[in-house]
Design an enzyme around this catalytic site. Structure first.
Site, short mmCIF file in Angstrom:
data_model
loop_
_atom_site.label_atom_id
_atom_site.label_comp_id
_atom_site.label_asym_id
_atom_site.label_seq_id
_atom_site.Cartn_x
_atom_site.Cartn_y
_atom_site.Cartn_z
N SER A 68 -5.07 4.44 -7.51
CA SER A 68 -5.44 4.17 -8.90
C SER A 68 -5.49 2.70 -9.27
O SER A 68 -5.96 2.37 -10.37
CB SER A 68 -4.48 4.89 -9.85
OG SER A 68 -4.79 6.25 -9.86
N LYS A 71 -8.86 1.67 -10.39
CA LYS A 71 -9.50 2.13 -11.64
C LYS A 71 -9.96 1.02 -12.59
O LYS A 71 -11.10 1.03 -13.04
CB LYS A 71 -8.58 3.12 -12.36
CG LYS A 71 -8.44 4.46 -11.64
CD LYS A 71 -7.35 5.30 -12.29
CE LYS A 71 -7.22 6.68 -11.66
NZ LYS A 71 -6.05 7.42 -12.19
N TYR A 194 -15.32 8.64 -6.12
CA TYR A 194 -14.00 8.36 -6.68
C TYR A 194 -12.92 8.39 -5.58
O TYR A 194 -12.08 7.49 -5.49
CB TYR A 194 -13.68 9.37 -7.79
CG TYR A 194 -12.25 9.33 -8.25
CD1 TYR A 194 -11.77 8.24 -8.98
CD2 TYR A 194 -11.36 10.36 -7.95
CE1 TYR A 194 -10.44 8.19 -9.39
CE2 TYR A 194 -10.05 10.32 -8.36
CZ TYR A 194 -9.59 9.24 -9.07
OH TYR A 194 -8.27 9.18 -9.47
N TYR A 246 0.27 4.75 -17.46
CA TYR A 246 0.27 6.17 -17.87
C TYR A 246 1.33 6.47 -18.93
O TYR A 246 1.42 5.78 -19.93
CB TYR A 246 0.48 7.09 -16.65
CG TYR A 246 -0.42 6.83 -15.49
CD1 TYR A 246 -1.80 6.74 -15.64
CD2 TYR A 246 0.10 6.69 -14.21
CE1 TYR A 246 -2.63 6.54 -14.54
CE2 TYR A 246 -0.73 6.49 -13.11
CZ TYR A 246 -2.08 6.41 -13.30
OH TYR A 246 -2.87 6.20 -12.21
N VAL A 264 -0.61 5.75 -6.55
CA VAL A 264 0.36 6.66 -5.93
C VAL A 264 0.68 6.35 -4.47
O VAL A 264 1.63 6.90 -3.92
CB VAL A 264 -0.04 8.16 -6.04
CG1 VAL A 264 0.11 8.66 -7.44
CG2 VAL A 264 -1.44 8.40 -5.49
N1 GLU Z 1 -6.52 9.34 -5.88
C1 GLU Z 1 -5.43 9.66 -6.75
C2 GLU Z 1 -5.78 10.86 -7.62
O1 GLU Z 1 -6.81 10.92 -8.18
C3 GLU Z 1 -5.06 8.47 -7.57
C4 GLU Z 1 -3.84 8.72 -8.43
C5 GLU Z 1 -2.99 7.47 -8.65
O2 GLU Z 1 -2.96 6.58 -7.79
O3 GLU Z 1 -2.31 7.40 -9.71
O4 GLU Z 1 -5.01 11.77 -7.73
#
Ligand code: GLU
Length: 314
Positions: A68, A71, A194, A246, A264
């Site tokens: 993430s 993003k 993605y 978050y 994550v």
């Molecule tokens: N590829 C992960 C997902 O979409 C990213 C989540 C993250 O890093 O917070 O679940």
């Protein structure tokens, strides 16, 4: 008392590294099976200053996937291509207080995802990057990250396949987005894009340059290349500040006070505007998906150097 950063930062990160190396709290992300295999002992801290100098300790060259942390950067790419009004028509800019993978994160009237830092918003943003096929759509994303980190980047195919196979939740989110006409085109192709941006391989030094480029208004501090406009960097930082962590964004703003983004796989970046980019990698994460050691290191650095963007000491 505020310490002078450049003089003491290396000894400070050495000290924090030794202090938190024995900390084995948390777990490796297991909903993407391939991420569960990460070595819990991996730990690195890297700081890139806006003048291009870097300070680091630990396994700063060890590769891991961006997840993430990608993003805000892909949001910036779309923002520069399509402009604010279009972006706002598809994805909001409000924090949710929900987890990164919540499936109830679409606004009631508009059905927009609340923000681009949660999965629904990020999938909507990736779907905006068009091309004849996934490879053509991935190309500008790879180029973007190459500009940020200053060298070529690759995808970890095992992590990509692993996420693709088990992404029932993200697939549900993408179907909902298609139903509400937030995304168009082939759902699987947008999801692939993605997952690929999430599977980009980076190391902790790279992360520090992603953050430092934003700190430097879009100019990569080492290559001096203009990666994006200062206005876009500013908008990305606003979103990272309000939504990047978050459901702990408020606590983070209170205890650290810096725009940040976690992933994550255990990467965490924080930006001190006009000064530096801070990166920590440690694959043990907490229940909110943030690197446990990363959060501890950032809290201590922010406190020690009074880094909060609201401090009146800088
Ligand atoms: N590829 C992960 C997902 O979409 C990213 C989540 C993250 O890093 O917070 O679940």
């Amino acid at each position: 008392m505020k310490e002078s950063i450049q003089d003491s930062i290396q000894s400070t990160i050495n000290e924090l590294y030794q202090k938190y190396l024995p900390c084995l709290e948390g777990y490796t992300a297991n909903y993407i099976p391939e991420l569960a295999h990460a070595d819990p002992h991996e730990f690195a801290i890297a700081i890139a200053m806006v003048d291009g100098s870097v300070f680091h300790i630990g396994s700063e060259l060890k590769n891991f996937t961006l997840q993430s942390v990608s993003k805000p950067f892909v949001y910036g790419l779309a923002l520069e291509a399509f402009g604010r009004p279009y972006m706002l028509s598809k994805v909001g800019v409000e924090p949710t207080g929900d987890a990164f993978n919540s499936i109830i994160e679409l606004e009631k009237q508009s059905h927009r995802p609340y923000n681009p830092m949660i999965n629904s918003g990020a999938i909507a943003v990736s779907s905006m990057i068009k091309g004849k096929n996934t490879a053509e759509r991935l190309d500008p994303i790879l180029k973007l990250f190459e500009n940020y980190v200053g060298h070529s980047v690759n995808i970890d195919d095992n992590v990509f396949q692993s996420e693709k196979k088990t992404a029932h939740r993200n697939r549900a989110i993408a179907n909902l987005l298609k139903h509400f006409q937030i995304i168009d085109g082939d759902i699987e192709e947008s999801l692939d894009l993605y997952f690929k941006q999430c599977s980009l391989l980076v190391n902790t030094l790279d992360l520090s340059f992603l953050a430092a480029t934003l700190a430097n208004g879009g100019i990569q501090p080492k290559t001096k290349k203009k990666v994006l406009n200062p206005e876009s960097a500013r908008d990305m930082l606003s979103l990272m500040f309000s939504c990047g962590m978050y459901d702990s964004a408020g606590e983070w703003a209170y205890s650290v006070g810096l725009p940040a983004k976690s992933g994550v796989s255990g990467g965490l970046i924080a930006v001190v505007p006009g000064k530096m980019g801070i990166a920590v990698y440690s694959p043990l994460i907490d229940e909110r998906g943030h690197s446990v050691r990363g959060v501890k290191v950032l809290k201590e650095l922010a406190h020690r150097y009074d880094l909060s963007v609201f401090s009146n000491s800088h």
